[in-house]
Design a protein around this motif. Structure first.
Motif, PDB file in Angstrom:
ATOM      1  N   SER A   1      35.684  29.146  10.418  1.00 46.30           N
ATOM      2  CA  SER A   1      36.439  29.652  11.508  1.00 46.30           C
ATOM      3  C   SER A   1      37.879  28.782  11.601  1.00 46.30           C
ATOM      4  O   SER A   1      37.669  27.904  11.362  1.00 46.30           O
ATOM      5  CB  SER A   1      35.848  29.838  12.699  1.00 46.30           C
ATOM      6  OG  SER A   1      35.485  28.374  13.258  1.00 46.30           O
ATOM      7  N   ASN A   2      38.782  29.442  12.215  1.00 44.51           N
ATOM      8  CA  ASN A   2      40.133  28.742  12.264  1.00 44.51           C
ATOM      9  C   ASN A   2      39.763  27.586  13.473  1.00 44.51           C
ATOM     10  O   ASN A   2      40.660  26.576  13.439  1.00 44.51           O
ATOM     11  CB  ASN A   2      41.143  29.828  12.819  1.00 44.51           C
ATOM     12  CG  ASN A   2      41.681  30.579  11.810  1.00 44.51           C
ATOM     13  OD1 ASN A   2      41.323  30.437  10.598  1.00 44.51           O
ATOM     14  ND2 ASN A   2      42.188  31.846  12.033  1.00 44.51           N
ATOM     15  N   ARG A   3      38.984  27.799  14.358  1.00 44.43           N
ATOM     16  CA  ARG A   3      38.828  27.100  15.313  1.00 44.43           C
ATOM     17  C   ARG A   3      38.143  25.733  14.827  1.00 44.43           C
ATOM     18  O   ARG A   3      38.570  24.516  15.246  1.00 44.43           O
ATOM     19  CB  ARG A   3      37.925  27.560  16.515  1.00 44.43           C
ATOM     20  CG  ARG A   3      38.675  28.458  17.386  1.00 44.43           C
ATOM     21  CD  ARG A   3      37.910  28.880  18.507  1.00 44.43           C
ATOM     22  NE  ARG A   3      37.454  27.928  19.513  1.00 44.43           N
ATOM     23  CZ  ARG A   3      36.619  28.008  20.391  1.00 44.43           C
ATOM     24  NH1 ARG A   3      35.875  29.049  20.513  1.00 44.43           N
ATOM     25  NH2 ARG A   3      36.488  27.069  21.489  1.00 44.43           N
TER      26      ARG A   3
ATOM     27  N   VAL B   1      38.349  24.740  11.677  1.00 45.04           N
ATOM     28  CA  VAL B   1      39.311  23.960  11.035  1.00 45.04           C
ATOM     29  C   VAL B   1      40.475  23.405  11.812  1.00 45.04           C
ATOM     30  O   VAL B   1      40.821  21.989  11.270  1.00 45.04           O
ATOM     31  CB  VAL B   1      40.212  25.050   9.989  1.00 45.04           C
ATOM     32  CG1 VAL B   1      41.352  24.539   9.233  1.00 45.04           C
ATOM     33  CG2 VAL B   1      39.070  25.731   8.872  1.00 45.04           C
ATOM     34  N   ASP B   2      40.780  23.878  12.773  1.00 44.52           N
ATOM     35  CA  ASP B   2      41.723  23.231  13.694  1.00 44.52           C
ATOM     36  C   ASP B   2      41.240  21.919  14.387  1.00 44.52           C
ATOM     37  O   ASP B   2      42.072  20.910  14.423  1.00 44.52           O
ATOM     38  CB  ASP B   2      42.248  24.207  14.937  1.00 44.52           C
ATOM     39  CG  ASP B   2      43.296  25.294  14.324  1.00 44.52           C
ATOM     40  OD1 ASP B   2      43.896  25.028  13.126  1.00 44.52           O
ATOM     41  OD2 ASP B   2      43.502  26.365  14.749  1.00 44.52           O
ATOM     42  N   SER B   3      39.938  22.084  14.865  1.00 44.50           N
ATOM     43  CA  SER B   3      39.388  21.028  15.221  1.00 44.50           C
ATOM     44  C   SER B   3      39.298  19.675  14.378  1.00 44.50           C
ATOM     45  O   SER B   3      39.493  18.763  14.636  1.00 44.50           O
ATOM     46  CB  SER B   3      38.059  21.259  15.812  1.00 44.50           C
ATOM     47  OG  SER B   3      37.965  22.222  16.878  1.00 44.50           O
TER      48      SER B   3
ATOM     49  N   ARG C   1      41.193  19.158  11.652  1.00 50.21           N
ATOM     50  CA  ARG C   1      42.699  18.840  11.402  1.00 50.21           C
ATOM     51  C   ARG C   1      42.894  17.936  12.834  1.00 50.21           C
ATOM     52  O   ARG C   1      43.596  16.761  12.336  1.00 50.21           O
ATOM     53  CB  ARG C   1      43.544  19.740  11.338  1.00 50.21           C
ATOM     54  CG  ARG C   1      43.320  20.424  10.110  1.00 50.21           C
ATOM     55  CD  ARG C   1      44.332  21.680   9.793  1.00 50.21           C
ATOM     56  NE  ARG C   1      44.221  22.186   8.623  1.00 50.21           N
ATOM     57  CZ  ARG C   1      44.604  23.364   8.295  1.00 50.21           C
ATOM     58  NH1 ARG C   1      45.010  24.185   9.414  1.00 50.21           N
ATOM     59  NH2 ARG C   1      44.354  24.115   7.032  1.00 50.21           N
TER      60      ARG C   1
END
Length: 50
Positions: free
Chosen positions: A2-4, A6-8, A10
């Motif tokens: 999930s993008n969330r 991946v963003d977390s 990063r």
């Protein structure tokens, strides 16, 4: 993945990298930058946000 997630990840990596780089500086270098050592966690947290 999930993008969330991946963003977390990063954001966490950016925090960790910034924190470690600033902690490697000696007191004179931090003084030159106008940074107190106790401010490093907050500065690193802000670097992890987008």
């Amino acid at each position: 993945m999930s993008n969330r997630l991946v963003d977390s990840y990063r954001n966490w990596r950016q925090y960790r990298d910034t924190y470690n780089e600033l902690m490697r500086l000696n007191q004179r270098e931090l003084d030159d930058l106008g940074i107190n050592r106790y401010d490093i966690p907050e500065i690193a947290r802000k670097s992890g946000r987008r």
